[in-house]
Write an enzyme that holds these catalytic residues in place. Structure first.
Site, short mmCIF file in Angstrom:
data_model
loop_
_atom_site.label_atom_id
_atom_site.label_comp_id
_atom_site.label_asym_id
_atom_site.label_seq_id
_atom_site.Cartn_x
_atom_site.Cartn_y
_atom_site.Cartn_z
N TYR A 144 51.97 -55.16 -9.55
CA TYR A 144 51.59 -56.43 -10.18
C TYR A 144 50.48 -57.11 -9.40
CZ TYR A 144 51.98 -61.35 -11.54
OH TYR A 144 51.70 -62.63 -11.95
N LYS A 148 46.58 -58.17 -10.52
CA LYS A 148 46.13 -59.56 -10.52
C LYS A 148 45.00 -59.79 -9.51
CE LYS A 148 48.58 -61.76 -13.64
NZ LYS A 148 47.93 -62.46 -14.78
#
Length: 226
Positions: A144, A148
């Site tokens: 993740y 990002k």
């Protein structure tokens, strides 16, 4: 004059709050989402569901519809994305590709295709959703956070690319957002410290405003409960 605003991931908790904030301000809002339909309607909004934002043809068709109905595109808010928590040892390598696609490729695809119309606006605005967790990734946050972090680098690079235009590019970096899903996943957490979707929407509204015309390439932490 009402602006034409697109919110990707507009059917979700954060996307819906962002879209509602722009609608309340009198803007013409379009919500684009992978989900087929919104759970809650937004009066006056153009809702386009079932769109895979990694698919160029589908994304272009959605943008063409918005531009035709709202007379162009002035603001693009890239909320669409996803989350996974898993360690590298016990997790799936496919999660890395999935996070990259959901969080970074979606934003890159629609932004590239929307750029010609955003540059035609007198004050084009692009606001991305980054993540505080991408500044320092904790255990289980690798896939993740990597995706990002890519959003952060996209924001910075595109801001420089568009320096000679009227388009600004910024990102907000929330900490944990107070959503029903997060509460269910972390029932023992202190919810009072989590960021409210409306607080994030307020920051995005500012970045899209004329008052923020001199701000570009910024990665803005949003970490207070609100």
């Amino acid at each position: 004059m009402a602006r034409s605003v697109i919110v990707t991931g507009g059917f979700g908790i954060l996307g819906a709050a962002v879209a509602a904030a722009f609608a309340k301000a009198g803007d013409k809002v379009a919500r684009i989402d992978y989900a087929a339909a919104a759970k809650d309607p937004l009066a006056g909004a153009v809702d386009i569901g079932g769109v895979d934002l990694t698919d160029e043809a589908a994304t272009r068709a959605a943008l063409d519809r918005v531009a035709a109905e709202h007379g162009g595109i002035d603001v693009l808010v890239n909320v669409a994305g996803g989350f996974t928590w898993e360690t590298l040892e016990d997790g799936s390598l496919a999660s890395w590709a999935r996070m990259q696609a959901m969080n970074l490729t979606t934003a890159a695809t629609i932004t590239q295709l929307a750029l010609p119309r955003l540059k035609q606006s007198s004050a084009g605005r692009i606001v991305n959703i980054g993540a505080g967790a991408a500044i320092k990734a904790g255990m289980g946050m690798g896939a993740y956070a990597a995706s990002k972090s890519g959003v952060h680098r996209l924001t910075e690079a595109l801001a420089e690319e568009l320096a000679g235009t009227g388009v600004t590019v910024n990102a907000v970096l929330p900490s944990i957002i107070d959503t029903p899903t997060n509460r269910a996943d972390m029932p023992d957490a202190d919810f009072s410290s989590w960021v409210q979707p409306q607080a994030i929407a307020d920051v995005i509204s500012f970045l899209a405003s004329d008052a923020a015309r001199a701000v570009t390439g910024a990665l803005i932490p949003v970490t207070r409960g609100g």
